[in-house]
Design an enzyme around this catalytic site. Structure first.
Site, PDB file in Angstrom:
ATOM      1  N   HIS A  33      26.620 -12.170   5.048  1.00  0.00           N
ATOM      2  CA  HIS A  33      27.472 -13.339   5.309  1.00  0.00           C
ATOM      3  C   HIS A  33      26.604 -14.455   5.852  1.00  0.00           C
ATOM      4  CE1 HIS A  33      27.057 -11.258   9.174  1.00  0.00           C
ATOM      5  NE2 HIS A  33      27.015 -12.492   9.663  1.00  0.00           N
TER       6      HIS A  33
ATOM      7  N   HIS B 250      21.293 -19.884   7.095  1.00  0.00           N
ATOM      8  CA  HIS B 250      20.462 -18.818   6.531  1.00  0.00           C
ATOM      9  C   HIS B 250      21.310 -17.568   6.350  1.00  0.00           C
ATOM     10  CE1 HIS B 250      20.430 -18.033  10.859  1.00  0.00           C
ATOM     11  NE2 HIS B 250      20.246 -16.773  10.533  1.00  0.00           N
TER      12      HIS B 250
HETATM   13  P1  ATP Z   1      23.609  -5.633  15.046  1.00  0.00           P
HETATM   14  O1  ATP Z   1      23.762  -6.434  16.323  1.00  0.00           O
HETATM   15  O2  ATP Z   1      24.296  -4.304  15.087  1.00  0.00           O
HETATM   16  O3  ATP Z   1      22.222  -5.576  14.551  1.00  0.00           O
HETATM   17  P2  ATP Z   1      24.791  -7.933  13.856  1.00  0.00           P
HETATM   18  O4  ATP Z   1      23.780  -8.752  14.603  1.00  0.00           O
HETATM   19  O5  ATP Z   1      25.083  -8.296  12.442  1.00  0.00           O
HETATM   20  O6  ATP Z   1      24.429  -6.398  13.892  1.00  0.00           O
HETATM   21  P3  ATP Z   1      26.550  -8.916  15.826  1.00  0.00           P
HETATM   22  O7  ATP Z   1      25.466  -8.849  16.879  1.00  0.00           O
HETATM   23  O8  ATP Z   1      27.938  -8.580  16.252  1.00  0.00           O
HETATM   24  O9  ATP Z   1      26.190  -7.982  14.624  1.00  0.00           O
HETATM   25  O10 ATP Z   1      26.509 -10.390  15.226  1.00  0.00           O
HETATM   26  C1  ATP Z   1      27.489 -10.884  14.337  1.00  0.00           C
HETATM   27  C2  ATP Z   1      26.930 -12.131  13.683  1.00  0.00           C
HETATM   28  O11 ATP Z   1      26.621 -13.111  14.658  1.00  0.00           O
HETATM   29  C3  ATP Z   1      25.624 -11.920  12.907  1.00  0.00           C
HETATM   30  O12 ATP Z   1      25.594 -12.834  11.837  1.00  0.00           O
HETATM   31  C4  ATP Z   1      24.561 -12.269  13.900  1.00  0.00           C
HETATM   32  O13 ATP Z   1      23.373 -12.708  13.279  1.00  0.00           O
HETATM   33  C5  ATP Z   1      25.223 -13.403  14.645  1.00  0.00           C
HETATM   34  N1  ATP Z   1      24.752 -13.437  16.031  1.00  0.00           N
HETATM   35  C6  ATP Z   1      24.699 -12.399  16.892  1.00  0.00           C
HETATM   36  N2  ATP Z   1      24.265 -12.783  18.109  1.00  0.00           N
HETATM   37  C7  ATP Z   1      24.014 -14.105  18.020  1.00  0.00           C
HETATM   38  C8  ATP Z   1      23.545 -15.111  18.928  1.00  0.00           C
HETATM   39  N3  ATP Z   1      23.240 -14.824  20.186  1.00  0.00           N
HETATM   40  N4  ATP Z   1      23.416 -16.379  18.457  1.00  0.00           N
HETATM   41  C9  ATP Z   1      23.730 -16.690  17.203  1.00  0.00           C
HETATM   42  N5  ATP Z   1      24.188 -15.805  16.290  1.00  0.00           N
HETATM   43  C10 ATP Z   1      24.328 -14.537  16.680  1.00  0.00           C
END
Ligand code: ATP
Ligand code: MG
Length: 198
Positions: A47, A134
């Site tokens: 996504h 991205h």
């Molecule tokens: P995992 O944390 O299990 O590796 P994930 O990063 O996809 O998986 P989440 O951490 O819940 O799952 O993040 C959901 C979405 O939000 C993803 O697209 C992730 O890149 C984005 N995201 C997570 N943390 C941040 C942040 N601190 N700032 C910006 N985007 C974020």
């Protein structure tokens, strides 16, 4: 309501099935070329993140959706295209491997700004860094040099962006799982869908 204390949520754009399949094919090619410790994103999880909300009180979701939807009704659908390859913070010490956005980056950044402002109205944390559209395709547990010179940057098909999805993110043994909580149409007041929390 859900009875849960908090929901981890984010706004994102979904890929069309053709764009998703192309990104998945690019991942398959990269898998054999790039270092082992990359954790590749499963196809169903791909996504374009617009705004990460973090943990929020589920009771605030209807208000957030209302504020964001009111803004998005004034926007227009557009097309986006995925292509090129990069890493954050750098190819020399990568933590995140991504496919770039070769078309539609401006309108995506505009949506990201609108959603950040909506979240800010609810007192949620504002984004401090400039938005860079991205598609995250892989993550590294520790920073590594990525030998991008060995691989060819993939191109992708154009796909329509006509809604923003509010996703819930839940951890599972197989990594994070996402569930759409609401679909916020661009430019259409009649098509808002809101799923109950369970
Ligand atoms: P995992 O944390 O299990 O590796 P994930 O990063 O996809 O998986 P989440 O951490 O819940 O799952 O993040 C959901 C979405 O939000 C993803 O697209 C992730 O890149 C984005 N995201 C997570 N943390 C941040 C942040 N601190 N700032 C910006 N985007 C974020
Ligand atoms: Mg994460």
């Amino acid at each position: 309501m859900s009875g849960r204390e908090s929901v981890r949520a984010f706004f994102a754009v979904e890929l069309s099935s053709a764009a998703r399949a192309q990104a998945a094919a690019a991942i398959e090619l990269l898998r054999s070329e790039l270092p082992d410790p990359v954790r590749w994103v499963p196809e169903e999880n791909l996504h374009l993140t617009l705004k990460f909300l973090g943990e929020l009180d589920p009771d605030r979701i209807p208000k957030l959706v209302h504020l964001a939807a009111a803004k998005l009704v004034r926007e227009h659908p557009f097309e986006a295209e995925i292509g090129g390859l990069g890493a954050f913070p750098s190819a020399r010490a990568a933590r995140v491997v991504w496919l770039g956005v070769t078309h539609g980056a401006g309108p995506l950044a505009r949506l990201a700004r609108k959603l950040d402002a909506s979240a800010g109205r609810l007192g949620l944390e504002r984004e401090r860094r400039p938005y860079r559209a991205h598609l995250t395709i892989g993550r590294l547990p520790t920073p590594e040099r990525i030998p991008f010179e060995r691989v060819e940057a993939p191109g992708g098909a154009r796909f329509p962006v006509d809604e923003v999805v509010l996703f819930e993110s839940r951890p599972s043994s197989a990594g994070s799982r996402y569930r759409p909580l609401a679909r916020l149409p661009l430019g259409r007041a009649d098509a808002l869908e809101l799923a109950p929390l369970d």
